[in-house]
Design a protein around this motif. Structure first.
Motif, mmCIF file in Angstrom:
data_model
loop_
_atom_site.group_PDB
_atom_site.id
_atom_site.type_symbol
_atom_site.label_atom_id
_atom_site.label_comp_id
_atom_site.label_asym_id
_atom_site.label_seq_id
_atom_site.Cartn_x
_atom_site.Cartn_y
_atom_site.Cartn_z
ATOM 1 N N PRO A 21 50.434 40.932 10.961
ATOM 2 C CA PRO A 21 51.629 40.490 11.256
ATOM 3 C C PRO A 21 52.208 39.351 10.369
ATOM 4 C CG PRO A 21 49.829 39.577 12.991
ATOM 5 C CD PRO A 21 49.507 40.740 12.027
ATOM 6 N N THR A 22 53.569 39.077 10.127
ATOM 7 C CA THR A 22 53.826 38.150 9.399
ATOM 8 C C THR A 22 53.763 36.854 10.083
ATOM 9 O OG1 THR A 22 55.629 39.878 8.587
ATOM 10 C CG2 THR A 22 56.283 37.376 8.275
ATOM 11 N N GLN A 23 53.243 36.026 9.247
ATOM 12 C CA GLN A 23 52.965 34.463 9.710
ATOM 13 C C GLN A 23 54.179 33.746 9.413
ATOM 14 O OE1 GLN A 23 49.996 33.767 11.165
ATOM 15 N NE2 GLN A 23 49.612 35.934 10.861
ATOM 16 N N ARG A 24 54.729 33.140 10.461
ATOM 17 C CA ARG A 24 55.886 32.246 10.638
ATOM 18 C C ARG A 24 55.333 30.745 11.012
ATOM 19 N NH1 ARG A 24 60.053 35.720 10.137
ATOM 20 N NH2 ARG A 24 59.228 37.902 10.711
ATOM 21 N N VAL A 25 55.372 30.146 9.717
ATOM 22 C CA VAL A 25 54.586 28.888 9.973
ATOM 23 C C VAL A 25 55.664 27.818 9.686
ATOM 24 C CG1 VAL A 25 52.721 27.141 9.151
ATOM 25 C CG2 VAL A 25 52.633 29.649 8.837
ATOM 26 N N PRO A 26 55.894 26.883 10.854
ATOM 27 C CA PRO A 26 56.961 25.964 10.467
ATOM 28 C C PRO A 26 56.564 24.883 9.448
ATOM 29 C CG PRO A 26 56.430 26.202 12.816
ATOM 30 C CD PRO A 26 55.520 27.071 12.182
ATOM 31 N N THR A 27 57.155 24.399 8.559
ATOM 32 C CA THR A 27 56.962 23.555 7.655
ATOM 33 C C THR A 27 56.408 21.996 8.038
ATOM 34 O OG1 THR A 27 59.228 22.683 7.485
ATOM 35 C CG2 THR A 27 58.296 24.431 5.659
ATOM 36 N N ASP A 28 56.899 21.765 9.432
ATOM 37 C CA ASP A 28 56.453 20.538 10.100
ATOM 38 C C ASP A 28 55.154 20.790 10.455
ATOM 39 O OD1 ASP A 28 58.949 19.561 10.187
ATOM 40 O OD2 ASP A 28 59.131 19.791 12.195
ATOM 41 N N ASP A 29 54.577 22.109 10.489
ATOM 42 C CA ASP A 29 52.951 22.083 10.907
ATOM 43 C C ASP A 29 52.410 22.598 9.781
ATOM 44 O OD1 ASP A 29 53.804 21.839 13.551
ATOM 45 O OD2 ASP A 29 54.012 24.051 13.985
ATOM 46 N N TRP A 30 52.760 22.783 8.660
ATOM 47 C CA TRP A 30 52.035 23.362 7.285
ATOM 48 C C TRP A 30 51.240 22.038 6.730
ATOM 49 C CZ3 TRP A 30 52.022 22.448 2.169
ATOM 50 C CH2 TRP A 30 51.525 23.373 1.293
ATOM 51 N N GLY B 290 56.281 33.115 2.619
ATOM 52 C CA GLY B 290 56.975 31.648 2.901
ATOM 53 C C GLY B 290 56.464 31.282 4.051
ATOM 54 N N PRO B 291 56.090 29.997 4.251
ATOM 55 C CA PRO B 291 56.885 28.804 3.426
ATOM 56 C C PRO B 291 56.279 28.835 1.944
ATOM 57 C CG PRO B 291 55.631 27.722 5.159
ATOM 58 C CD PRO B 291 55.755 29.105 5.343
ATOM 59 N N ALA B 292 55.046 29.152 1.615
ATOM 60 C CA ALA B 292 54.279 29.086 0.460
ATOM 61 C C ALA B 292 53.401 29.887 0.357
ATOM 62 C CB ALA B 292 54.018 27.485 0.179
ATOM 63 N N ARG B 293 53.205 30.663 -0.869
ATOM 64 C CA ARG B 293 52.101 31.558 -1.176
ATOM 65 C C ARG B 293 51.602 31.154 -2.489
ATOM 66 N NH1 ARG B 293 54.444 37.514 -2.384
ATOM 67 N NH2 ARG B 293 52.286 37.600 -2.704
ATOM 68 N N LEU B 294 50.331 31.629 -2.617
ATOM 69 C CA LEU B 294 49.693 31.592 -4.014
ATOM 70 C C LEU B 294 50.486 32.508 -4.897
ATOM 71 C CD1 LEU B 294 47.346 30.202 -5.573
ATOM 72 C CD2 LEU B 294 46.060 32.205 -5.032
ATOM 73 N N LEU B 295 50.575 32.212 -6.205
ATOM 74 C CA LEU B 295 51.290 32.795 -7.445
ATOM 75 C C LEU B 295 50.075 33.219 -8.465
ATOM 76 C CD1 LEU B 295 53.601 34.694 -8.314
ATOM 77 C CD2 LEU B 295 54.478 32.568 -9.041
ATOM 78 N N VAL B 296 49.375 34.124 -8.811
ATOM 79 C CA VAL B 296 48.582 34.265 -9.788
ATOM 80 C C VAL B 296 49.110 35.624 -10.545
ATOM 81 C CG1 VAL B 296 46.099 34.263 -10.468
ATOM 82 C CG2 VAL B 296 46.751 33.659 -8.264
ATOM 83 N N PRO B 297 50.138 35.611 -11.329
ATOM 84 C CA PRO B 297 50.732 36.960 -11.840
ATOM 85 C C PRO B 297 49.956 37.708 -12.843
ATOM 86 C CG PRO B 297 51.682 34.961 -12.583
ATOM 87 C CD PRO B 297 50.639 34.306 -11.848
ATOM 88 N N HIS B 298 48.679 37.106 -13.440
ATOM 89 C CA HIS B 298 47.935 37.619 -14.375
ATOM 90 C C HIS B 298 46.870 38.632 -13.510
ATOM 91 C CE1 HIS B 298 45.269 34.262 -13.794
ATOM 92 N NE2 HIS B 298 44.317 34.992 -14.125
ATOM 93 N N LEU B 299 46.810 38.683 -12.269
ATOM 94 C CA LEU B 299 45.768 39.513 -11.507
ATOM 95 C C LEU B 299 47.039 40.249 -10.510
ATOM 96 C CD1 LEU B 299 42.893 37.030 -10.760
ATOM 97 C CD2 LEU B 299 43.119 38.722 -12.788
ATOM 98 N N TYR B 300 46.197 41.442 -10.298
ATOM 99 C CA TYR B 300 46.917 42.128 -8.957
ATOM 100 C C TYR B 300 47.307 41.485 -7.839
ATOM 101 C CZ TYR B 300 45.543 46.651 -11.079
ATOM 102 O OH TYR B 300 45.460 47.862 -11.761
#
Lengths: 95, 198
Positions: B36-45, B147-157
């Motif tokens: 399931p898509t996680q919906r994390v409020p930024t207040d709790d993040w 979102g609200p934030a994800r890792l971005l490591v574009p040189h790997l799959y």
């Protein structure tokens, strides 16, 4: 397609039947399993399956824990069942 | 007199010269889901880096978004064979997040809200190679895309670029993540087509 409280769209465990039929000689959707996370006992049909990822993921309807994962390459398939405490399969009887 | 011929170069498909082997170009942004898509409020993040000694470095949303941010344009390569080129992101470099973290660990296990994990060598997170991204294409990052934030490591799959990231645990030993433990390659370099266990 089922709507859940999160507004998600997933399919029930019957949608996993095609992939699982390539691995098991019995109809796995009517097998009964116990979630290793919350202990819920249900048929595999009564689960949530996610087919849109890099592999197939079947999750517990009760707690969303992963029950099983299947990844297939052109050469082979990997199956991870660690989220199932057990799987109960009825013997096929004649008659 | 026509001395220059283009006839020997063949005709290249759009973008094909920029794609790793076995990938095709897409212009939309497919959503892949293992749950399931996680919906994390930024207040709790919260985002936490835990070292091999157990030391914790934690940021809430206000502290995280107050850090210096990078704007980057990168190519995405999904192991399901689509690639999307020249995508625009804003995020905090892992170099910034790791600046005050004392560690001699070699491995990182990335953890997400919802339980997803992925592993990679720590050296693949540093030297301007990785970000915790929170804006995409000029807007706040949608939950569907992590979102609200994800890792971005574009040189790997792209499965290494964990959506809904909540923390990174540094360790002396390598622990396979969600997909790496069931058939997907431990490292996942698209240019070497490291899709599956070898």
């Amino acid at each position: 397609m089922t709507d859940d409280p999160h507004g998600e769209t997933h399919l029930d465990g019957n949608a996993a039947a095609g992939t699982l039929a390539e691995l098991f000689t019995f109809d796995v959707t009517v097998a009964v399993g116990r979630c290793a996370g919350c202990g819920r006992v249900s048929t595999v049909a009564d689960t949530r399956s996610y087919l849109d990822g890099p592999g197939m993921v079947v999750r517990c309807t009760g707690c969303d824990s992963v029950l099983l994962r299947v990844v297939s390459s052109p050469e082979r398939t990997w199956l991870d069942l660690r989220g199932l405490a057990y799987l109960e399969v009825d013997h096929v009887t004649e008659g | 007199m026509g001395l220059i011929s283009r006839g020997f170069t063949g005709r290249r498909r759009e973008g094909a010269e920029d794609l790793p082997p076995g990938q095709y170009l897409t212009h939309d942004f497919p959503v892949l889901a293992a749950g399931p898509t996680q919906r994390v409020p930024t207040d709790d993040w919260k985002f936490t880096i835990t070292t091999e000694t157990g030391a914790r470095h934690e940021w809430d949303w206000a502290a995280f978004t107050a850090l210096p941010r990078d704007e980057v344009t990168v190519d995405l390569h999904c192991v399901t064979r689509w690639s999307k080129l020249h995508t625009d992101w804003e995020g905090v470099s892992l170099d910034t997040l790791l600046a005050d973290v004392e560690t001699s660990a070699h491995y990182a296990l990335v953890e997400s809200y919802g339980g997803y994990t992925t592993n990679l060598p720590l050296e693949d997170l540093t030297d301007g190679q990785a970000w915790v991204a929170f804006r995409y294409d000029g807007e706040d990052l949608d939950p569907e895309h992590g979102g609200p934030a994800r890792l971005l490591v574009p040189h790997l799959y792209l499965w290494k670029s964990a959506k809904w990231v909540r923390g990174i645990t540094l360790s002396d030993h390598d622990e396979p993540g969600f997909w790496e433990s069931v058939g997907y390659h431990n490292y996942g370099d698209p240019w070497r087509e490291q899709r599956y266990w070898e």
